[in-house]
Design a protein around this motif. Structure first.
Motif, PDB file in Angstrom:
ATOM      1  N   GLY A 121       0.826  -1.196   0.000  1.00  5.55           N
ATOM      2  CA  GLY A 121       0.000   0.000   0.000  1.00  5.55           C
ATOM      3  C   GLY A 121       0.856   1.239   0.000  1.00  5.55           C
ATOM      4  N   ASN A 122       1.097   1.783   1.164  1.00  4.94           N
ATOM      5  CA  ASN A 122       2.058   2.866   1.318  1.00  4.94           C
ATOM      6  C   ASN A 122       2.677   2.740   2.701  1.00  4.94           C
ATOM      7  N   PRO A 123       3.830   3.364   2.936  1.00  3.53           N
ATOM      8  CA  PRO A 123       4.545   3.176   4.205  1.00  3.53           C
ATOM      9  C   PRO A 123       3.750   3.568   5.442  1.00  3.53           C
ATOM     10  N   GLY A 124       2.714   4.378   5.264  1.00  3.56           N
ATOM     11  CA  GLY A 124       1.958   4.824   6.427  1.00  3.56           C
ATOM     12  C   GLY A 124       0.945   3.815   6.930  1.00  3.56           C
ATOM     13  N   LEU A 125       0.680   2.745   6.177  1.00  2.00           N
ATOM     14  CA  LEU A 125      -0.312   1.755   6.580  1.00  2.00           C
ATOM     15  C   LEU A 125       0.315   0.722   7.514  1.00  2.00           C
ATOM     16  N   ARG A 126      -0.403   0.384   8.572  1.00  5.18           N
ATOM     17  CA  ARG A 126       0.086  -0.597   9.538  1.00  5.18           C
ATOM     18  C   ARG A 126      -0.336  -1.999   9.078  1.00  5.18           C
ATOM     19  N   LEU A 127       0.473  -2.557   8.187  1.00  3.13           N
ATOM     20  CA  LEU A 127       0.199  -3.876   7.635  1.00  3.13           C
ATOM     21  C   LEU A 127       1.371  -4.798   7.915  1.00  3.13           C
ATOM     22  N   LEU A 128       1.056  -6.073   8.138  1.00  2.00           N
ATOM     23  CA  LEU A 128       2.119  -7.057   8.315  1.00  2.00           C
ATOM     24  C   LEU A 128       2.884  -7.220   7.006  1.00  2.00           C
ATOM     25  N   LYS A 129       4.167  -7.488   7.114  1.00  2.00           N
ATOM     26  CA  LYS A 129       5.017  -7.573   5.929  1.00  2.00           C
ATOM     27  C   LYS A 129       5.409  -9.003   5.573  1.00  2.00           C
ATOM     28  N   SER A 130       5.048  -9.977   6.405  1.00  2.00           N
ATOM     29  CA  SER A 130       5.462 -11.361   6.140  1.00  2.00           C
ATOM     30  C   SER A 130       4.642 -11.961   4.997  1.00  2.00           C
ATOM     31  N   PRO A 131       5.276 -12.765   4.143  1.00  2.20           N
ATOM     32  CA  PRO A 131       4.554 -13.402   3.034  1.00  2.20           C
ATOM     33  C   PRO A 131       3.716 -14.575   3.522  1.00  2.20           C
ATOM     34  N   LYS A 132       2.800 -15.013   2.679  1.00  8.77           N
ATOM     35  CA  LYS A 132       2.039 -16.232   2.955  1.00  8.77           C
ATOM     36  C   LYS A 132       2.641 -17.378   2.158  1.00  8.77           C
ATOM     37  N   LEU A 133       2.544 -18.556   2.728  1.00  4.75           N
ATOM     38  CA  LEU A 133       3.206 -19.740   2.202  1.00  4.75           C
ATOM     39  C   LEU A 133       2.156 -20.722   1.670  1.00  4.75           C
ATOM     40  N   TYR A 134       2.406 -21.266   0.490  1.00  6.35           N
ATOM     41  CA  TYR A 134       1.471 -22.206  -0.128  1.00  6.35           C
ATOM     42  C   TYR A 134       2.209 -23.385  -0.743  1.00  6.35           C
ATOM     43  N   VAL A 135       1.617 -24.556  -0.635  1.00  7.92           N
ATOM     44  CA  VAL A 135       1.993 -25.650  -1.522  1.00  7.92           C
ATOM     45  C   VAL A 135       1.416 -25.302  -2.887  1.00  7.92           C
ATOM     46  N   THR A 136       2.110 -25.626  -3.955  1.00 10.33           N
ATOM     47  CA  THR A 136       1.719 -25.136  -5.270  1.00 10.33           C
ATOM     48  C   THR A 136       0.597 -25.930  -5.928  1.00 10.33           C
ATOM     49  N   ASP A 137       0.045 -26.914  -5.248  1.00  7.54           N
ATOM     50  CA  ASP A 137      -1.059 -27.686  -5.811  1.00  7.54           C
ATOM     51  C   ASP A 137      -1.923 -28.184  -4.665  1.00  7.54           C
ATOM     52  N   SER A 138      -3.235 -27.998  -4.768  1.00 12.53           N
ATOM     53  CA  SER A 138      -4.124 -28.399  -3.673  1.00 12.53           C
ATOM     54  C   SER A 138      -4.125 -29.911  -3.484  1.00 12.53           C
ATOM     55  N   GLY A 139      -4.022 -30.656  -4.588  1.00  8.59           N
ATOM     56  CA  GLY A 139      -3.978 -32.114  -4.464  1.00  8.59           C
ATOM     57  C   GLY A 139      -2.730 -32.572  -3.746  1.00  8.59           C
ATOM     58  N   LEU A 140      -1.608 -31.940  -4.063  1.00  8.20           N
ATOM     59  CA  LEU A 140      -0.361 -32.271  -3.392  1.00  8.20           C
ATOM     60  C   LEU A 140      -0.427 -31.908  -1.918  1.00  8.20           C
ATOM     61  N   ALA A 141      -1.047 -30.766  -1.605  1.00  7.79           N
ATOM     62  CA  ALA A 141      -1.194 -30.366  -0.206  1.00  7.79           C
ATOM     63  C   ALA A 141      -2.056 -31.370   0.546  1.00  7.79           C
ATOM     64  N   ALA A 142      -3.196 -31.750  -0.038  1.00  6.08           N
ATOM     65  CA  ALA A 142      -4.083 -32.712   0.618  1.00  6.08           C
ATOM     66  C   ALA A 142      -3.391 -34.050   0.808  1.00  6.08           C
ATOM     67  N   HIS A 143      -2.645 -34.468  -0.203  1.00  4.31           N
ATOM     68  CA  HIS A 143      -1.918 -35.741  -0.111  1.00  4.31           C
ATOM     69  C   HIS A 143      -0.917 -35.712   1.030  1.00  4.31           C
ATOM     70  N   HIS A 144      -0.140 -34.645   1.123  1.00  6.03           N
ATOM     71  CA  HIS A 144       0.885 -34.581   2.146  1.00  6.03           C
ATOM     72  C   HIS A 144       0.285 -34.418   3.537  1.00  6.03           C
ATOM     73  N   MET A 145      -0.949 -33.915   3.611  1.00  6.25           N
ATOM     74  CA  MET A 145      -1.656 -33.813   4.890  1.00  6.25           C
ATOM     75  C   MET A 145      -2.391 -35.103   5.240  1.00  6.25           C
ATOM     76  N   GLY A 146      -2.359 -36.082   4.312  1.00  4.70           N
ATOM     77  CA  GLY A 146      -3.049 -37.342   4.547  1.00  4.70           C
ATOM     78  C   GLY A 146      -4.558 -37.236   4.453  1.00  4.70           C
ATOM     79  N   ARG A 147      -5.048 -36.299   3.623  1.00  2.35           N
ATOM     80  CA  ARG A 147      -6.487 -36.085   3.485  1.00  2.35           C
ATOM     81  C   ARG A 147      -6.952 -36.501   2.096  1.00  2.35           C
ATOM     82  N   ASP A 148      -8.040 -37.258   2.045  1.00  2.00           N
ATOM     83  CA  ASP A 148      -8.752 -37.468   0.794  1.00  2.00           C
ATOM     84  C   ASP A 148     -10.122 -36.813   0.927  1.00  2.00           C
ATOM     85  N   ALA A 149     -10.953 -36.925  -0.109  1.00  2.00           N
ATOM     86  CA  ALA A 149     -12.235 -36.233  -0.097  1.00  2.00           C
ATOM     87  C   ALA A 149     -13.123 -36.704   1.057  1.00  2.00           C
ATOM     88  N   MET A 150     -13.105 -38.001   1.352  1.00  2.00           N
ATOM     89  CA  MET A 150     -13.948 -38.524   2.431  1.00  2.00           C
ATOM     90  C   MET A 150     -13.490 -37.994   3.790  1.00  2.00           C
TER      91      MET A 150
END
Length: 270
Positions: A121-150
């Protein structure tokens, strides 16, 4: 950044049942995973990860402790859609923070994870500066979390991060060919108000997007977008809440709720 979403109860968007949505999230975007049964899809993800984390790593880097990479990816999958907190991952994994940073960079090189920077935004806004982290594929994320649709159907709190991962991945794909040339960010204030996705075009106009794994919405789901609209001022162009319901619902000027299928049928990243 173009017209508002189509009007009408559904806006012409396809409504997905919850079971169909969960299955789509677990399939993810890899072509090889699309037509496989859940068991064969699991085998594909296992083989893919073994290839990427063992063979490719050795070719890219002489890094030691390569066996720790699957553990780290699992910890990141459990945090997909959250802020990158190297200290927390270090405490949980027992790895030094310097090692975590090096491994995160390596996993990004392998296109297994990605980060979304904070909107400044601009330097005067009180916003957090840390990035957000994502696995690049939802299927891969679900797999690594041990989750299937059921299993996701029985754990509704796990759906939100995986759905957000899917939406971020899809929007980022659209941005690769969009003529708008928007940049992808997120925004969070120090008071805790946030929007999952901020798209900013070259003119500085911003579209704020929230992802909600619920079929019913209320005014409280709009708080993050309205806070962002106040912070962005004239730069605020539109607010969109993607949810699992079937209707396009206006929530005041320039703010809409729309089915999650609007991501690919309308193209919120265009």
């Amino acid at each position: 950044f173009g017209d508002d979403p189509p009007s009408g109860p559904s806006g012409g968007f396809t409504h997905m049942s919850r079971s169909a949505l969960l299955e789509m999230l677990c399939r993810g975007g890899y072509p090889e995973a699309q037509d496989r049964t859940p068991r064969r899809r699991t085998s594909f993800f296992d083989a893919y990860l073994q290839t990427m984390l063992l063979r490719e790593v050795r070719e890219l880097s002489a890094i030691e402790g390569v066996s720790q990479l699957p553990q780290l990816l699992g910890l990141i999958a459990a945090r997909t859609g959250s802020h990158l907190n190297v200290a927390d991952i270090s405490r949980t994994s027992g790895m030094p923070q310097a090692t975590v940073r090096r491994y995160v960079a390596l996993l990004r090189t392998l296109l297994l994870i990605d980060v979304v920077p904070a909107w400044s935004g601009n330097p005067g806004l009180r916003l957090l500066k840390s990035p957000k982290l994502y696995v690049t594929d939802s299927g891969l994320a679900a797999h690594h979390m041990g989750r299937d649709a059921m299993r996701l159907a029985d754990e509704p709190t796990a759906v939100g991060p995986i759905l957000e991962t899917f939406v971020v991945t899809e929007i980022k794909r659209q941005l690769g060919w969009s003529r708008t040339h928007a940049r992808l960010h997120h925004a969070r204030t120090h008071a805790g108000q946030e929007v999952d996705i901020v798209l900013e075009d070259r003119r500085g106009r911003c579209v704020a997007i929230e992802v909600k794994a619920t079929a019913s919405l209320s005014d409280r789901h709009m708080r993050g977008i309205r806070t962002f609209a106040e912070l962005a001022g004239e730069r605020f162009h539109r607010g969109i809440v993607l949810y699992t319901g079937r209707e396009v619902v206006p929530f005041g000027r320039g703010v809409f709720a729309m089915p999650v299928s609007g991501v690919w049928e309308w193209g919120v990243g265009e």
